[in-house]
Design an enzyme around this catalytic site. Structure first.
Site: not given
Ligand code: PBG
Length: 342
Positions: A210, A220, A233, A249, A264, A290, A329
């Site tokens: 990730k 968010r 992050k 990882e 991701k 998203s 989505y």
């Molecule tokens: C939370 C999480 C996130 C997403 C899935 N779980 C956001 C982040 O890590 O800030 C993102 C999913 C998306 O953007 O559709 N840990």
């Protein structure tokens, strides 16, 4: 214009010999015959957002056609998924601001939104799996995925809390636990906690690779962490510049007991997806996040691209790169399309 060698087709014949790639592409039946990859409904995982209250369906402004549903309404969406034959839904809570604190206390409250939704959906006995994110961000006042001391995200203290979070979700009926926090050692610790408490058959899909990505912005908004998140992050999510690191990882997460792994974001990271599938041969998933979704929606709303074709092309691209499935989505819309066109 320069004159062409004569006769022109004879000279092309010399170049291509017997090999004309276009022969197989000539007709629809032939293209179908040689098609290598397919998208089916069995490839889809549908992320859904939950909100507090009753009979609520609130649009997420930065994600056209995506809504947050109150617990009573989320059941209808789960039914829709089951009717469409979508194998899995993924639940994400928009916790009320008054319930967010520095310790993410609400994440271990068995009456929190996720657990309420899990129990409500499970009581319908639908033939659909439920995946639950494990991370602290929707519950914590500063929007990070872990506990903070000063500027530092605490790894081991966070993992201890994630284990409890995973446990109450399993107790409420979660089928797949999906740690999305990127703390070290969390997959092993969660596996151990689940096993010790009789949940040996609850699966773990690890957000293994990730990345610290700007593509998560609209998500968010949907879970209400954009307004509160301080900083970024990058001390726990991966550097978008790195690829070998993703192998390490994933190797760790497999060793710690992950049943499935995820990459991701999705489309900008197809190279990572392909490498991981090639190397580990694990059930491997991509999250079309998203920001990817909203870019496609925004461009199509402007009439710049054809949404349906881009939707299907992007999902197929994940399959071609090696994905066994996609969190998207577009799951409901593409499932409907596939139902009507196959
Ligand atoms: C939370 C999480 C996130 C997403 C899935 N779980 C956001 C982040 O890590 O800030 C993102 C999913 C998306 O953007 O559709 N840990």
């Amino acid at each position: 214009m320069k004159s062409l060698p004569e006769p022109f087709s004879a000279s092309i014949d010399k170049i291509v010999g017997h090999k004309r790639m276009r022969r197989n592409r000539k007709t629809d039946w032939s293209r179908r015959l040689v098609q290598e990859n397919f998208i089916t409904v069995d490839d889809l995982i549908w992320p859904l957002f939950i909100t507090e209250g009753q009979s609520k369906v609130c649009p997420v402004p930065s994600m056209p056609n995506v809504h947050r549903y109150s617990v009573d309404k989320i059941v209808e969406q789960a039914e829709k998924a089951a009717n469409l034959n979508i194998p899995v839904i993924a639940l994400f809570p928009n916790t009320g601001p008054s319930k967010r604190d520095e310790k993410a206390s609400n994440c271990v409250d068995e009456n929190n939104l996720i657990c309420q939704a899990l129990r409500a959906i499970k009581s319908e006995k639908l033939p659909v799996g439920i995946l639950c994110d494990v991370a602290l961000d929707p519950y914590i006042s500063h929007g990070h995925d872990g506990l903070m001391e000063g500027e530092t995200i605490l790894n081991d203290d966070t993992v201890a809390l994630l284990c409890q979070q995973a446990l109450i979700q399993a107790e409420a009926g979660a089928d797949i636990i999906a740690p999305s926090d990127m703390m070290d050692g969390r997959v092993g610790a969660i596996r151990q906690t689940l096993d010790l408490n009789g949940f040996q058959s609850v699966q773990i899909m690890s957000y293994a690779a990730k990345y610290a990505s700007a593509f998560y912005g609209p998500f968010r908004d949907a879970v209400g962490t954009n307004a509160t998140l301080k900083g970024d992050k990058r001390t726990y999510q991966m550097d978008p510049a790195n690829s070998d690191e993703a192998l390490r990882e994933v190797a760790l997460d497999i060793h710690e007991g992950a049943d499935m792994i995820m990459v991701k974001p999705g489309m900008p990271y197809l190279d990572i997806l392909a490498r991981l599938k090639e190397t580990f041969k694990m059930p491997t998933f991509a999250y079309q996040v998203s920001g990817e979704y909203s870019m496609i929606m925004a461009a199509s709303q402007n009439g710049w691209i054809e949404k349906e074709r881009i939707m299907l092309e992007s999902l197929l691209a994940f399959k071609r790169a090696g994905a066994d499935g996609i969190l998207t989505y577009f799951a409901n819309e593409s499932a409907e399309h596939l139902k009507n066109n196959t």
